[in-house]
Design a protein around this motif. Structure first.
Motif, PDB file in Angstrom:
ATOM      1  N   TRP A   7       0.851  -1.197   0.000  1.00 41.60           N
ATOM      2  CA  TRP A   7       0.000   0.000   0.000  1.00 41.60           C
ATOM      3  C   TRP A   7       0.882   1.241   0.000  1.00 41.60           C
ATOM      4  O   TRP A   7       1.823   1.347   0.790  1.00 41.60           O
ATOM      5  CB  TRP A   7      -0.902   0.026   1.229  1.00 41.60           C
ATOM      6  CG  TRP A   7      -1.983  -1.002   1.217  1.00 41.60           C
ATOM      7  CD1 TRP A   7      -1.989  -2.198   1.879  1.00 41.60           C
ATOM      8  CD2 TRP A   7      -3.234  -0.925   0.525  1.00 41.60           C
ATOM      9  NE1 TRP A   7      -3.169  -2.880   1.636  1.00 41.60           N
ATOM     10  CE2 TRP A   7      -3.958  -2.121   0.805  1.00 41.60           C
ATOM     11  CE3 TRP A   7      -3.828   0.021  -0.316  1.00 41.60           C
ATOM     12  CZ2 TRP A   7      -5.221  -2.371   0.276  1.00 41.60           C
ATOM     13  CZ3 TRP A   7      -5.090  -0.234  -0.836  1.00 41.60           C
ATOM     14  CH2 TRP A   7      -5.769  -1.409  -0.537  1.00 41.60           C
ATOM     15  N   HIS A 100      -8.193   2.686  -0.693  1.00 43.29           N
ATOM     16  CA  HIS A 100      -8.840   2.697   0.622  1.00 43.29           C
ATOM     17  C   HIS A 100      -8.487   4.004   1.316  1.00 43.29           C
ATOM     18  O   HIS A 100      -7.330   4.451   1.283  1.00 43.29           O
ATOM     19  CB  HIS A 100      -8.345   1.514   1.461  1.00 43.29           C
ATOM     20  CG  HIS A 100      -9.050   1.370   2.778  1.00 43.29           C
ATOM     21  ND1 HIS A 100     -10.344   0.928   2.890  1.00 43.29           N
ATOM     22  CD2 HIS A 100      -8.627   1.625   4.049  1.00 43.29           C
ATOM     23  CE1 HIS A 100     -10.700   0.902   4.159  1.00 43.29           C
ATOM     24  NE2 HIS A 100      -9.679   1.324   4.883  1.00 43.29           N
ATOM     25  N   LYS A 102      -7.958   6.095   4.730  1.00 48.59           N
ATOM     26  CA  LYS A 102      -7.672   5.931   6.153  1.00 48.59           C
ATOM     27  C   LYS A 102      -6.718   7.026   6.593  1.00 48.59           C
ATOM     28  O   LYS A 102      -5.797   7.386   5.859  1.00 48.59           O
ATOM     29  CB  LYS A 102      -7.054   4.548   6.410  1.00 48.59           C
ATOM     30  CG  LYS A 102      -7.055   4.120   7.864  1.00 48.59           C
ATOM     31  CD  LYS A 102      -6.596   2.667   8.002  1.00 48.59           C
ATOM     32  CE  LYS A 102      -6.751   2.182   9.444  1.00 48.59           C
ATOM     33  NZ  LYS A 102      -6.328   0.756   9.594  1.00 48.59           N
ATOM     34  N   ASP A 117      -4.993  -6.352   1.024  1.00 48.75           N
ATOM     35  CA  ASP A 117      -5.662  -6.493   2.322  1.00 48.75           C
ATOM     36  C   ASP A 117      -5.513  -5.179   3.071  1.00 48.75           C
ATOM     37  O   ASP A 117      -4.386  -4.784   3.425  1.00 48.75           O
ATOM     38  CB  ASP A 117      -5.027  -7.645   3.107  1.00 48.75           C
ATOM     39  CG  ASP A 117      -5.727  -7.936   4.434  1.00 48.75           C
ATOM     40  OD1 ASP A 117      -6.560  -7.110   4.859  1.00 48.75           O
ATOM     41  OD2 ASP A 117      -5.422  -8.970   5.054  1.00 48.75           O
ATOM     42  N   THR A 118      -6.609  -4.495   3.331  1.00 49.99           N
ATOM     43  CA  THR A 118      -6.532  -3.184   3.986  1.00 49.99           C
ATOM     44  C   THR A 118      -5.993  -3.256   5.408  1.00 49.99           C
ATOM     45  O   THR A 118      -5.535  -2.247   5.950  1.00 49.99           O
ATOM     46  CB  THR A 118      -7.905  -2.496   3.998  1.00 49.99           C
ATOM     47  OG1 THR A 118      -8.850  -3.338   4.668  1.00 49.99           O
ATOM     48  CG2 THR A 118      -8.393  -2.240   2.575  1.00 49.99           C
ATOM     49  N   SER A 119      -6.008  -4.443   6.019  1.00 50.58           N
ATOM     50  CA  SER A 119      -5.447  -4.559   7.368  1.00 50.58           C
ATOM     51  C   SER A 119      -3.928  -4.422   7.354  1.00 50.58           C
ATOM     52  O   SER A 119      -3.312  -4.265   8.408  1.00 50.58           O
ATOM     53  CB  SER A 119      -5.838  -5.898   8.003  1.00 50.58           C
ATOM     54  OG  SER A 119      -5.236  -6.987   7.326  1.00 50.58           O
ATOM     55  N   ASP A 120      -3.318  -4.471   6.172  1.00 53.07           N
ATOM     56  CA  ASP A 120      -1.871  -4.308   6.054  1.00 53.07           C
ATOM     57  C   ASP A 120      -1.456  -2.846   6.007  1.00 53.07           C
ATOM     58  O   ASP A 120      -0.259  -2.544   6.013  1.00 53.07           O
ATOM     59  CB  ASP A 120      -1.355  -5.013   4.800  1.00 53.07           C
ATOM     60  CG  ASP A 120      -1.463  -6.533   4.895  1.00 53.07           C
ATOM     61  OD1 ASP A 120      -1.408  -7.051   6.031  1.00 53.07           O
ATOM     62  OD2 ASP A 120      -1.596  -7.183   3.846  1.00 53.07           O
ATOM     63  N   ASP A 123      -0.427   0.848  10.740  1.00 56.35           N
ATOM     64  CA  ASP A 123      -1.305   1.030  11.896  1.00 56.35           C
ATOM     65  C   ASP A 123      -0.870   2.234  12.721  1.00 56.35           C
ATOM     66  O   ASP A 123       0.312   2.374  13.065  1.00 56.35           O
ATOM     67  CB  ASP A 123      -1.294  -0.237  12.762  1.00 56.35           C
ATOM     68  CG  ASP A 123      -2.242  -0.119  13.945  1.00 56.35           C
ATOM     69  OD1 ASP A 123      -3.390   0.322  13.739  1.00 56.35           O
ATOM     70  OD2 ASP A 123      -1.826  -0.457  15.074  1.00 56.35           O
TER      71      ASP A 123
END
Length: 346
Positions: A7, A100, A102, A117-120, A123
C-alpha cells in the motif's frame, strides 16, 4: 526498482474530488476521482483505443468518458459504450487499482489486486484519540529517489548538521546508535541522557531543565516511517525509565510514495500527547516541522544530483547500518516478488 505488492499513499483525501485527475505512483499514471457518493476510484490513465489519458476526459452519468472518441468506462474499468455501433471489443477495459481511505489519506495497492488487504495498511494507534493533538502539512515533492528519504529517516545523526536550529543538540553528533530488525522494517534508536532539549522541543515541552531524550527512527517496508521523540525530565528516561508525568511524546508519521526513479511525493503528520485542542500549538509545530523538512529536501535533492554524477564510489559509515540493512531486505523482497511474477507468467 519498486515493491508492487504494498500500500502506498496516492493523495490526501481532500486532493481527490469529482473531477478526473492524474496521479503518478511507481512510474504508473493513474486516473483518480470520486463518484457522486464520495467513493474514490483509481483506473489506468490511458484509454485503450489511442492511449489518451483518461484524466483528459470527463465524468458522464457516473461513468468516465474518454475525451477523444467517447469510449465510456464504468468505475471498475470495463468499457460500457464505444462509438460506431456493434459489440464492444473484449479488450476495451482498463486496469482498476484497489484504494482505501484511512487517516485522511487515500491509499492505493499497486500489485496483485487479489491479495490486497486493507489490514496491512500502516497502523496508527492514537489517530483519532481526542487526547492526542495533530498537526500536518501539504504533501511535498522531492527530486530524489525514495530510498534517499528512507535513508534519511533511519539516520538520527544527520539532525546535528541539517537541523541545527530545530532538532539538533550536541548529543545527536556522537551518542551511539542501536539498530534492530523487525518483521516489517528496521529501527534505529538511542537514549540521550541528561541533555539540554533541542530548540524545537524546548518551545513545546511542559518542563524546564535538562531532559532524557529518545530518538526512535523506524522505517517499514516499502517506505513508511514512524519517528518517535520522547522528552522526559532528566533521570526519568532510558530503556528502563519510569517516565515523568510531564513526559512529552511526538509521533511523526512519514509516507514516501515513489513517483519515478528520481522523484518522490512525501506525506506527513505528527501526533502529540499534550494540548490536543491548542490550534496555535498545532500551527507552530506544522510550520516548524515544514521548515525542517525543507532543510531535508534541499539536502536530498543535492545528494541525488551528486549520486547521479559521481566520478568515484561513495562510502558507507558505521552510522549507516540501519539504512543498509533496510535496503538489503527491501531489495530481497523486490527480487522475490519478481521471481514469483515470472513463474506465474511462465
Amino acid at each position: 526498482m519498486f515493491l508492487n505488492n504494498a500500500w502506498y499513499v496516492a493523495a490526501w483525501g481532500h486532493e481527490i474530488g469529482t473531477d478526473l485527475q492524474q496521479v503518478v505512483v511507481l512510474g504508473e499514471k493513474i486516473c483518480m476521482f470520486r463518484n457522486a457518493a464520495g467513493e474514490v476510484f483509481a483506473l489506468e490513465d490511458a484509454c485503450p483505443h489511442r492511449k489518451l489519458p483518461l484524466s483528459k476526459g470527463r465524468i458522464k452519468d457516473g461513468n468516465v468518458e474518454c475525451g477523444y472518441h467517447g469510449l465510456t468506462f464504468n468505475c471498475s474499468g470495463q468499457c460500457v459504450w464505444a462509438p460506431g455501433g456493434g459489440d464492444i471489443p473484449s479488450n476495451a477495459k482498463l486496469r482498476s487499482y484497489p484504494v482505501h481511505e484511512k487517516y485522511g489519506l487515500v491509499w492505493i495497492w499497486m500489485g496483485n489486486a487479489a491479495i490486497a488487504d486493507t489490514s496491512d495498511i500502516f497502523d496508527i494507534p492514537n489517530f483519532g484519540d481526542p487526547a492526542w493533538g495533530i498537526n500536518r502539512g501539504a504533501a511535498m515533492q522531492l527530486n530524489c529517489n525514495y530510498l534517499l528519504m528512507t535513508d534519511n529517516l533511519l539516520d538520527p545523526t544527520h539532525v546535528a548538521w541539517v537541523h541545527q536550529g530545530s532538532f539538533a543538540q550536541d548529543a545527536t553528533k556522537d551518542t551511539p546508535l542501536r539498530v534492530s530488525k523487525t518483521e516489517n522494517g528496521v529501527i534505529v534508536h538511542r537514549w540521550m541522557m541528561d541533555v539540554e532539549p533541542a530548540p524545537f522541543y524546548k518551545k513545546i515541552i511542559g518542563f524546564t531543565g535538562n531532559c532524557d531524550r529518545l530518538q526512535h527512527y523506524e522505517v517499514r517496508y516499502p517506505s513508511h516511517a514512524l519517528i518517535r521523540a520522547i522528552f522526559t525530565p532528566a533521570g526519568t528516561g532510558g530503556p528502563n525509565g519510569a517516565l515523568h508525568e510531564d513526559t512529552f511524546i511526538m509521533d511523526s508519521y512519514n509516507f514516501m510514495t515513489p513517483t519515478t526513479e528520481s522523484e518522490t511525493r512525501y506525506y506527513w503528520f505528527q501526533l502529540r500527547n499534550i494540548r490536543p485542542d491548542d490550534e496555535a500549538l498545532s500551527k507552530l509545530m506544522s510550520e516548524d516541522v515544514q521548515h525542517a523538512f525543507e532543510e531535508d529536501r534541499a539536502i536530498l535533492n543535492e545528494v541525488q544530483i551528486g549520486m547521479d554524477n559521481k566520478t568515484s564510489p561513495h562510502i558507507d559509515l558505521p552510522i549507516d547500518g540501519g539504512q543498509l540493512r533496510f535496503r538489503r531486505q527491501l531489495l530481497a523482497m523486490i527480487n522475490e516478488e519478481k521471481q514469483v511474477d515470472a513463474q506465474m507468467q511462465g
